[in-house]
Design a protein around this motif. Structure first.
Motif, mmCIF file in Angstrom:
data_model
loop_
_atom_site.group_PDB
_atom_site.id
_atom_site.type_symbol
_atom_site.label_atom_id
_atom_site.label_comp_id
_atom_site.label_asym_id
_atom_site.label_seq_id
_atom_site.Cartn_x
_atom_site.Cartn_y
_atom_site.Cartn_z
ATOM 1 N N ILE A 1 0.874 -1.168 0.000
ATOM 2 C CA ILE A 1 0.000 0.000 0.000
ATOM 3 C C ILE A 1 0.913 1.221 0.000
ATOM 4 O O ILE A 1 1.666 1.434 0.945
ATOM 5 C CB ILE A 1 -0.933 0.020 1.225
ATOM 6 N N SER A 2 0.858 1.983 -1.072
ATOM 7 C CA SER A 2 1.678 3.190 -1.197
ATOM 8 C C SER A 2 0.733 4.387 -1.104
ATOM 9 O O SER A 2 -0.220 4.498 -1.875
ATOM 10 C CB SER A 2 2.400 3.174 -2.538
ATOM 11 N N THR A 3 0.999 5.277 -0.146
ATOM 12 C CA THR A 3 0.061 6.342 0.167
ATOM 13 C C THR A 3 0.779 7.641 0.536
ATOM 14 O O THR A 3 1.896 7.591 1.059
ATOM 15 C CB THR A 3 -0.838 5.904 1.348
ATOM 16 N N PRO A 4 0.159 8.791 0.284
ATOM 17 C CA PRO A 4 0.764 10.064 0.686
ATOM 18 C C PRO A 4 0.858 10.258 2.201
ATOM 19 O O PRO A 4 1.596 11.105 2.665
ATOM 20 C CB PRO A 4 -0.165 11.122 0.077
ATOM 21 N N ASP A 5 0.104 9.462 2.984
ATOM 22 C CA ASP A 5 0.151 9.576 4.440
ATOM 23 C C ASP A 5 0.264 8.177 5.042
ATOM 24 O O ASP A 5 -0.723 7.583 5.493
ATOM 25 C CB ASP A 5 -1.095 10.302 4.953
ATOM 26 N N ALA A 6 1.492 7.651 5.059
ATOM 27 C CA ALA A 6 1.714 6.285 5.524
ATOM 28 C C ALA A 6 1.334 6.096 6.981
ATOM 29 O O ALA A 6 0.788 5.055 7.350
ATOM 30 C CB ALA A 6 3.168 5.874 5.291
ATOM 31 N N ALA A 7 1.598 7.088 7.830
ATOM 32 C CA ALA A 7 1.255 6.962 9.251
ATOM 33 C C ALA A 7 -0.251 6.795 9.424
ATOM 34 O O ALA A 7 -0.714 5.943 10.191
ATOM 35 C CB ALA A 7 1.755 8.176 10.032
ATOM 36 N N ILE B 1 3.224 -1.121 4.058
ATOM 37 C CA ILE B 1 2.624 0.194 3.836
ATOM 38 C C ILE B 1 3.766 1.192 3.736
ATOM 39 O O ILE B 1 4.598 1.276 4.645
ATOM 40 C CB ILE B 1 1.670 0.589 4.982
ATOM 41 N N GLY B 2 3.803 1.920 2.621
ATOM 42 C CA GLY B 2 4.893 2.844 2.392
ATOM 43 C C GLY B 2 4.431 4.250 2.076
ATOM 44 O O GLY B 2 3.302 4.471 1.635
ATOM 45 N N GLN B 3 5.328 5.186 2.294
ATOM 46 C CA GLN B 3 5.088 6.599 2.032
ATOM 47 C C GLN B 3 5.321 6.884 0.552
ATOM 48 O O GLN B 3 6.416 6.689 0.053
ATOM 49 C CB GLN B 3 6.036 7.447 2.881
ATOM 50 N N ALA B 4 4.294 7.332 -0.155
ATOM 51 C CA ALA B 4 4.421 7.706 -1.564
ATOM 52 C C ALA B 4 4.930 9.138 -1.648
ATOM 53 O O ALA B 4 4.525 9.996 -0.882
ATOM 54 C CB ALA B 4 3.078 7.588 -2.275
ATOM 55 N N PRO C 1 6.782 12.137 -4.706
ATOM 56 C CA PRO C 1 6.694 12.544 -6.107
ATOM 57 C C PRO C 1 7.340 11.545 -7.077
ATOM 58 O O PRO C 1 6.944 11.449 -8.222
ATOM 59 C CB PRO C 1 7.417 13.887 -6.164
ATOM 60 N N GLU C 2 8.330 10.793 -6.603
ATOM 61 C CA GLU C 2 9.037 9.846 -7.467
ATOM 62 C C GLU C 2 8.511 8.417 -7.336
ATOM 63 O O GLU C 2 9.063 7.500 -7.949
ATOM 64 C CB GLU C 2 10.538 9.871 -7.161
ATOM 65 N N SER C 3 7.454 8.193 -6.564
ATOM 66 C CA SER C 3 6.923 6.842 -6.365
ATOM 67 C C SER C 3 6.412 6.262 -7.676
ATOM 68 O O SER C 3 5.745 6.956 -8.442
ATOM 69 C CB SER C 3 5.789 6.858 -5.346
ATOM 70 N N PRO C 4 6.708 4.982 -7.928
ATOM 71 C CA PRO C 4 6.252 4.371 -9.182
ATOM 72 C C PRO C 4 4.750 4.091 -9.213
ATOM 73 O O PRO C 4 4.193 3.823 -10.263
ATOM 74 C CB PRO C 4 7.057 3.078 -9.260
ATOM 75 N N TYR C 5 4.090 4.148 -8.049
ATOM 76 C CA TYR C 5 2.647 3.912 -7.984
ATOM 77 C C TYR C 5 2.121 4.391 -6.644
ATOM 78 O O TYR C 5 2.876 4.614 -5.711
ATOM 79 C CB TYR C 5 2.322 2.428 -8.176
ATOM 80 N N THR C 6 0.795 4.553 -6.571
ATOM 81 C CA THR C 6 0.096 4.764 -5.305
ATOM 82 C C THR C 6 -1.087 3.809 -5.298
ATOM 83 O O THR C 6 -1.537 3.342 -6.338
ATOM 84 C CB THR C 6 -0.405 6.218 -5.127
#
Length: 125
Positions: free
Chosen positions: A21-27, A62-65, A67-72
């Motif tokens: 799960i790649s998200t702008p707010d991992a916490a 679960i990871g922090q997305a 600007p360079e993330s390959p996906y969200t």
């Protein structure tokens, strides 16, 4: 983690071996899914955490997305014999490479979008 032969012609259909799960707010996402599913959360650092169920074995992350993330979003990772070969085959069939093959833990991972734009991950030993 046992890998399965991802070739349906051999009688072994591919099944997800990991999810991410790649998200702008991992916490926030870690807290949400921990409360929703009772997942155990093991933060590796500020940007990534393993999650597991009651048996304690990691099943995803679960990871922090950024600007360079390959996906969200939520991405299933399917075990294959060879990430590079499977990624090339996905492209032959109309998929688009979104993450180059790279080392992760004890194996290799990569990602692509299918012809409908869904992100799919690949993982191999």
């Amino acid at each position: 983690m046992a890998m399965v032969d991802a070739h349906p012609e051999n009688g072994h259909p591919a099944a997800p071996g990991w999810f991410d799960i790649s998200t702008p707010d991992a916490a926030r996402a870690r807290d949400f899914y921990r409360q929703l599913f009772g997942w155990q959360v093991n933060a590796l650092n500020d940007t990534y955490a393993f999650v597991s169920g009651s048996d304690g074995a990691p099943a995803g992350g679960i990871g922090q997305a950024g600007p360079e993330s390959p996906y969200t979003g939520i991405v299933p990772f399917f075990p294959v014999d060879d990430v590079t070969t499977a990624l090339a085959r996905a492209e032959e069939l109309g998929g688009k490479r979104t993450m180059e093959p790279q080392h992760a833990g004890e194996g290799r991972i990569a990602a692509f979008t299918d012809p409908d734009g869904n992100t799919v991950g690949l993982m191999s030993p």
